[in-house]
Design an enzyme around this catalytic site. Structure first.
Site, short mmCIF file in Angstrom:
data_model
loop_
_atom_site.label_atom_id
_atom_site.label_comp_id
_atom_site.label_asym_id
_atom_site.label_seq_id
_atom_site.Cartn_x
_atom_site.Cartn_y
_atom_site.Cartn_z
N ARG A 90 44.80 8.72 2.09
CA ARG A 90 43.44 8.64 1.56
C ARG A 90 43.18 9.76 0.56
NH1 ARG A 90 39.03 10.14 4.12
NH2 ARG A 90 40.20 10.60 6.03
N TYR A 145 50.98 27.43 -8.40
CA TYR A 145 51.76 28.58 -8.85
C TYR A 145 51.86 28.49 -10.37
CZ TYR A 145 55.72 31.89 -8.65
OH TYR A 145 56.55 32.96 -8.82
N ARG A 198 48.47 43.20 -14.57
CA ARG A 198 49.36 42.43 -15.45
C ARG A 198 49.65 41.11 -14.74
NH1 ARG A 198 53.49 39.75 -14.34
NH2 ARG A 198 55.18 41.18 -13.94
N LYS A 216 51.22 33.00 -4.59
CA LYS A 216 52.50 33.46 -4.01
C LYS A 216 52.52 33.17 -2.51
CE LYS A 216 54.50 35.58 -7.61
NZ LYS A 216 55.88 35.52 -8.07
N GLU A 287 52.63 42.72 -6.29
CA GLU A 287 52.74 41.66 -7.29
C GLU A 287 51.91 41.99 -8.53
OE1 GLU A 287 54.71 38.86 -6.55
OE2 GLU A 287 54.50 38.57 -8.73
N ASP A 288 52.53 41.88 -9.66
CA ASP A 288 51.85 41.95 -10.95
C ASP A 288 51.03 43.23 -11.14
OD1 ASP A 288 53.17 39.63 -11.32
OD2 ASP A 288 51.42 38.39 -11.72
N ASP A 310 57.90 42.43 -6.03
CA ASP A 310 58.49 41.14 -6.40
C ASP A 310 58.93 41.11 -7.87
OD1 ASP A 310 59.08 38.39 -6.20
OD2 ASP A 310 57.10 37.88 -7.00
N ASP A 311 58.12 41.68 -8.75
CA ASP A 311 58.45 41.61 -10.19
C ASP A 311 59.68 42.44 -10.52
OD1 ASP A 311 56.12 40.00 -11.14
OD2 ASP A 311 55.11 41.64 -10.10
N ALA A 347 61.17 45.48 -21.78
CA ALA A 347 61.60 46.60 -20.95
C ALA A 347 60.46 47.05 -20.04
CB ALA A 347 62.08 47.75 -21.83
N ASN A 466 56.22 34.15 -18.17
CA ASN A 466 55.23 33.18 -17.68
C ASN A 466 53.86 33.51 -18.24
OD1 ASN A 466 57.07 31.89 -15.87
ND2 ASN A 466 56.92 33.68 -14.54
N ASN A 511 62.96 31.65 -11.62
CA ASN A 511 61.71 32.28 -11.18
C ASN A 511 61.95 32.97 -9.85
OD1 ASN A 511 58.97 32.40 -9.81
ND2 ASN A 511 58.42 31.66 -11.84
N1 LIG Z 1 60.53 34.41 -14.25
C1 LIG Z 1 60.18 35.28 -13.36
O1 LIG Z 1 60.51 35.18 -12.17
C2 LIG Z 1 59.36 36.46 -13.75
C3 LIG Z 1 58.80 36.55 -14.99
N2 LIG Z 1 58.06 37.63 -15.32
C4 LIG Z 1 57.44 37.63 -16.64
O2 LIG Z 1 57.96 38.68 -17.39
C5 LIG Z 1 57.01 39.07 -18.35
C6 LIG Z 1 56.99 40.57 -18.44
O3 LIG Z 1 56.59 41.16 -17.24
P1 LIG Z 1 56.56 42.76 -17.11
O4 LIG Z 1 57.91 43.29 -17.36
O5 LIG Z 1 55.97 43.13 -15.83
O6 LIG Z 1 55.56 43.08 -18.28
P2 LIG Z 1 55.35 44.39 -19.15
O7 LIG Z 1 54.11 44.20 -19.92
O8 LIG Z 1 55.49 45.58 -18.29
O9 LIG Z 1 56.61 44.41 -20.13
C7 LIG Z 1 56.70 43.66 -21.30
C8 LIG Z 1 57.79 44.27 -22.13
O10 LIG Z 1 58.00 43.43 -23.26
C9 LIG Z 1 58.08 44.23 -24.40
N3 LIG Z 1 57.68 43.50 -25.60
C10 LIG Z 1 56.44 43.25 -26.09
N4 LIG Z 1 56.52 42.64 -27.27
C11 LIG Z 1 57.84 42.49 -27.54
C12 LIG Z 1 58.54 41.96 -28.63
N5 LIG Z 1 57.90 41.46 -29.69
N6 LIG Z 1 59.89 41.98 -28.60
C13 LIG Z 1 60.56 42.50 -27.53
N7 LIG Z 1 59.92 43.03 -26.47
C14 LIG Z 1 58.58 43.02 -26.48
C15 LIG Z 1 57.14 45.40 -24.12
O11 LIG Z 1 57.43 46.51 -24.96
C16 LIG Z 1 57.48 45.66 -22.67
O12 LIG Z 1 58.63 46.45 -22.58
C17 LIG Z 1 55.70 38.41 -17.95
O13 LIG Z 1 55.45 37.31 -18.81
C18 LIG Z 1 55.96 37.89 -16.57
O14 LIG Z 1 55.27 36.70 -16.32
C19 LIG Z 1 57.87 38.68 -14.47
C20 LIG Z 1 58.40 38.63 -13.22
C21 LIG Z 1 59.15 37.49 -12.76
C1 LIG Z 2 56.85 34.99 -11.54
C2 LIG Z 2 56.18 36.28 -11.56
O1 LIG Z 2 56.18 36.99 -10.58
C3 LIG Z 2 55.56 36.72 -12.79
O2 LIG Z 2 55.62 36.04 -13.79
O3 LIG Z 2 54.97 37.81 -12.75
MG LIG Z 3 54.79 38.53 -10.74
#
Ligand SMILES: NC(=O)C1=CN([C@@H]2O[C@H](COP(=O)(O)OP(=O)(O)OC[C@H]3O[C@@H](n4cnc5c(N)ncnc54)[C@H](O)[C@@H]3O)[C@@H](O)[C@H]2O)C=CC1
Ligand SMILES: CC(=O)C(=O)O
Ligand SMILES: [Mg+2]
Length: 625
Positions: A90, A145, A198, A216, A287-288, A310-311, A347, A466, A511
């Site tokens: 339903r 998610y 973040r 999560k 997280e984040d 987690d990140d 980085a 993401n 992921n």
């Molecule tokens: N697939 C997954 O399981 C996961 C994905 N993520 C994703 O990773 C991404 C980053 O997360 P964080 O490291 O925590 O963020 P953050 O903001 O700490 O790091 C981002 C990094 O990217 C760099 N950046 C920015 N512009 C850039 C460019 N034009 N060229 C190269 N590098 C550049 C920054 O200088 C910084 O070092 C987010 O989108 C998040 O959703 C995070 C955790 C898990």
């Molecule tokens: C998947 C995850 O933890 C993130 O994008 O921050």
């Molecule tokens: Mg995360």
């Protein structure tokens, strides 16, 4: 109890040992185990409308007539008693109808509409909600998610109806130790906490980030079988630096700039002390948190509390599994991993977490000594917002420093401090291009064209940021430029690509959802007081080994999300085994450390399986409190 015994052969040593734990007719090992017909009932201290309004116990039209009598529900529901299957049928009819009609916004109207409908079910009947989610995980994980949860967080003020989880704010300093008792559950197994700084790749969303903690934990219940009555999403609101939110009259959080330095730390310290005082066995997943704090908090707490980030750590494990899968997909043994040239864009907490773990994995394969550790770092080129990171970088982030390239060496490669991503890809000709930058489209056509020069027989592209719009490139872009002889993974789900030549380009979802539920469950059931590097490594290795040779050669390096409950069980068992080997396992409930040490690998899996909550309605019995 019957369900449990069904899975255990009567001659099994586990059965013999577990039988010793049965006292007074109560089955103690899995007190969390669902009570269905013939199982131990759940005692409730409420009746009548209070039951119907409690999502933990509400069964709606599925309450039997005897229960309706016992709980003073007769007359409060339509007379027809329906099975949970009909109830779901339903609901699904309604969900499908509404999702077609709904118009919530320009980006993906159906997704947000689906989220609203599922959220309403979550608020009124948790058992049914998780039954729907588990049975349709492939369809609804992208709703509860990533990517939709990102949209939900962005629109949280408008979507907020009922609170879920707890909010600790900077205003609550000095009160947390008592306010933690406002939560109704005496047992909490998993907390996912964020400070909203973040959220995915969407930046500082302040208090609205609670949505990611809720999402999560939905996966903890659906994938790891953590009892939904024992999960707690937490938002620590220390303010926001998001100007739009600071000025928004409808914003629900503190409208002040984020606390920083010692003031910030004092709030997080107080929160940790409070939750571990009330629930000493809880596991806290960070997280984040913005990178600036993610590493510091991890170092601060990881040896004293049962916690992980987690990140940083979950993402690292998933990336390692993917990177090893990419090596296998080239038809090479995993031990060739240290020969891979890897360019990482980003980085932050995720990128640095992956780099550290990948370097350690290479070093282990090269002999596990200091020389191996030093030489492994030459396999990585890291590009952030300012370009290639070298030792020539001013004010270099200390977490990125170990990966800064030597200037002279870069000169020989035709590179320099701050070189652009496309230049780096052209010169390095990497085997792997991995993005954790939060910059959608960063892997532009030019970058992907440059990757055609890769020296790999099968280059790999990990566009892991993401939500969807932040992916560094789409699978269509990657496959159309590089052809079908690549490996592709993205953080948020994309469809496979029809390459028009009879071939399908497989899009993997890379992921951390493939690891964090198993890390949490394994830690819980092992009773380890910490989450050790070894436990995280064991989790990553189990995920890496999960895919068959045949799948990997087809470019399928991560399982389909429809297998998430099974992979989570395997990961949890690997985590427990490692905790036992490291002598960290202290046991869980009646499974004490000694018993745990004696379990065979198959028995560990049985133990995990039988402690996973299943969404079945328990028989409810009322008792006056
Ligand atoms: N697939 C997954 O399981 C996961 C994905 N993520 C994703 O990773 C991404 C980053 O997360 P964080 O490291 O925590 O963020 P953050 O903001 O700490 O790091 C981002 C990094 O990217 C760099 N950046 C920015 N512009 C850039 C460019 N034009 N060229 C190269 N590098 C550049 C920054 O200088 C910084 O070092 C987010 O989108 C998040 O959703 C995070 C955790 C898990
Ligand atoms: C998947 C995850 O933890 C993130 O994008 O921050
Ligand atoms: Mg995360």
């Amino acid at each position: 109890m019957a369900i449990f015994w069904k899975h255990v052969k009567s001659s099994s040593p586990l059965l013999q040992r577990l039988k010793r734990h049965i006292t007074g007719g109560h089955y103690l090992l899995s007190r969390s185990f669902t009570t269905t017909e013939g199982h131990r009932p759940t005692i409730v201290h409420k009746r009548s409308l209070d039951i119907l309004h409690d999502p933990w116990f509400n069964k709606g039209t599925a309450f039997s007539m005897t229960e309706r009598d016992r709980l003073d529900l007769r007359g409060l529901l339509p007379p027809n008693v329906v099975s949970s299957e009909v109830q779901i049928e339903r609901f699904m009819v309604d969900l499908k109808r509404l999702e077609v009609q709904a118009r919530d916004g320009p980006s993906d109207p159906n997704a947000l509409a689906k989220w609203r409908i599922l959220n309403r079910l979550h608020d009124r009947n948790e058992t049914m909600y998780y039954k729907v989610l588990i049975a349709n995980i492939e369809e609804y994980a992208p709703i509860v998610y990533t990517p939709t949860v990102g949209l939900v967080c962005q629109n949280y003020s408008g979507l907020f109806r009922r609170p879920r989880g707890m909010y600790f704010s900077a205003e609550d300093r000095g009160e947390m130790m008592s306010m933690v008792y406002n939560w109704p559950a005496d047992q909490v197994d998993m907390i996912v906490v964020t400070d909203g700084s973040r959220i995915l790749g969407l930046g500082d969303l302040g208090v609205q980030g609670i949505g990611i903690a809720i999402g999560k934990l939905d996966l903890y219940v659906a994938a790891a079988g953590i009892n939904p009555q024992r999960v707690l999403p937490v938002m620590i609101d220390v303010g926001t630096n998001n100007t739009k939110l600071l000025e928004d009259p409808l914003y629900l959080g503190l409208q002040q700039h984020r606390l920083d330095g010692d003031e910030y730390l004092a709030v997080i310290d107080e929160f940790m002390e409070a939750v571990f005082t009330r629930w000493p066995n809880v596991i806290v997943q960070f997280e984040d948190f913005q990178s600036k704090w993610a590493f510091k908090l991890l170092q601060r707490y990881r040896t004293t509390y049962r916690m992980f980030n987690d990140d940083v750590q979950g993402t690292a494990g998933v990336a390692i599994a993917g990177l090893l899968g990419a090596v296998r997909a080239q038809g090479r043994p995993m031990i060739d991993f240290p020969k891979q040239k890897i360019v990482v864009a980003g980085a932050g907490s995720a990128g640095i977490g992956v780099l550290n773990a990948a370097r350690k994995t290479m070093a282990r394969m090269l002999g596990n000594n200091e020389f191996a550790f030093q030489s492994a770092k030459s396999q990585f080129w890291v590009v952030d917002a300012k370009g290639l990171i070298t030792e020539g970088r001013e004010d270099i982030d200390p977490d990125a420093l170990p990966f800064a390239r030597n200037l002279k060496e870069m000169d020989r490669q035709g590179l320099r401090e701050g070189a652009s991503l496309v230049e780096v890809v052209k010169q390095v000709k990497p085997d792997v291009l991995l993005g954790l930058s939060a910059v959608g489209g960063l892997f532009s056509n030019e970058v992907l064209e440059a990757l055609k020069g890769s020296t790999s027989t099968r280059p790999a592209i990990f566009a892991m940021s993401n939500p969807t719009k932040n992916a560094e490139c789409t699978p269509e872009e990657a496959f159309s430029i590089l052809g079908d002889n690549i490996i592709f993974a993205s953080g948020s789900p994309f469809s496979n690509v029809d390459l028009g030549n009879g071939h399908i380009g497989h899009c993997n979802q890379g992921n951390n959802m493939y690891l964090f539920p198993g890390i949490g469950l394994g830690t819980l059931l092992s009773g380890s007081r910490i989450v050790s590097d070894g436990m995280l490594q064991a989790a990553a290795e189990r995920l890496a080994a999960y895919m068959s040779e045949e799948e990997v050669l087809k470019g399928v390096i991560f399982p389909s999300i429809s297998r998430i409950r099974d992979i989570t069980l395997e990961v949890a068992a690997a985590v427990i085994k490692e905790a036992v080997e490291e002598d960290l396992a202290e046991g869980y409930h009646e499974m004490d450390a000694r018993e745990l040490h004696r379990l065979s690998p198959d028995e560990i899996k049985d133990y995990v399986k039988n402690n996973m909550w299943n969404p079945e309605y328990p028989t409810l019995v009322y008792r006056h409190e």
